[in-house]
Design a protein around this motif. Sequence first.
Motif, short mmCIF file in Angstrom:
data_model
loop_
_atom_site.label_atom_id
_atom_site.label_comp_id
_atom_site.label_asym_id
_atom_site.label_seq_id
_atom_site.Cartn_x
_atom_site.Cartn_y
_atom_site.Cartn_z
N SER A 84 0.82 -1.20 0.00
CA SER A 84 0.00 0.00 0.00
C SER A 84 0.86 1.25 0.00
CB SER A 84 -0.92 0.00 1.22
OG SER A 84 -1.57 1.23 1.36
N LEU A 102 -6.39 8.28 0.26
CA LEU A 102 -7.60 7.48 0.38
C LEU A 102 -7.30 6.00 0.20
CD1 LEU A 102 -10.69 7.39 0.66
CD2 LEU A 102 -10.81 7.62 -1.82
N THR A 103 -6.47 5.67 -0.77
CA THR A 103 -6.10 4.28 -1.01
C THR A 103 -5.38 3.69 0.20
OG1 THR A 103 -5.88 4.73 -3.36
CG2 THR A 103 -4.82 2.75 -2.54
N VAL A 106 -7.83 3.10 3.06
CA VAL A 106 -8.67 1.91 2.84
C VAL A 106 -7.90 0.64 3.17
CG1 VAL A 106 -9.79 0.54 1.02
CG2 VAL A 106 -10.21 3.00 1.18
N SER A 110 -8.77 -2.14 6.00
CA SER A 110 -8.89 -3.58 5.71
C SER A 110 -7.94 -4.40 6.57
CB SER A 110 -8.71 -3.88 4.23
OG SER A 110 -7.67 -3.18 3.69
#
Length: 132
Positions: A84, A102-103, A106, A110
């Motif tokens: 990430s 944002l990625t 997320v 998770s």
Amino acid sequence: MVVDVSVMFILIQTIAVFLILLVIAFAVPTLNPLLYVAIFLFYLLYVLSTIIFPFGRTFSVIFEALPDPFAKLLIGSAILFYVSELIAQHITDAGYGSLAALTHFVVKISILTLWINQTTRLIEILSTLITK
């Protein structure tokens, strides 16, 4: 010795990919961003499948003595977080910092979701110890 050879092979391939990207940047500057992203993603998947996932399997074997889900969760969380970071940095370098943030957010959520069952059990155990 096999790992050393494969790491050296990956480093040589990285230099080759870098040289190809330099040639593309010089020859076709308008296609450079698109080709750079495509090559980055393909090369990332290649490195993940040849180096990172076998490395994770080796760590799983080493930490087999730990209770069942913890070693796999730790290794999986670390790999997810690192990938990430790579992708978020790549997106930020392309000029889309908010999408990168944002990625990365997320992926963090998770990872936390992966740990919810274990955290719930730990909280239940701690609460029963405190109430007794």
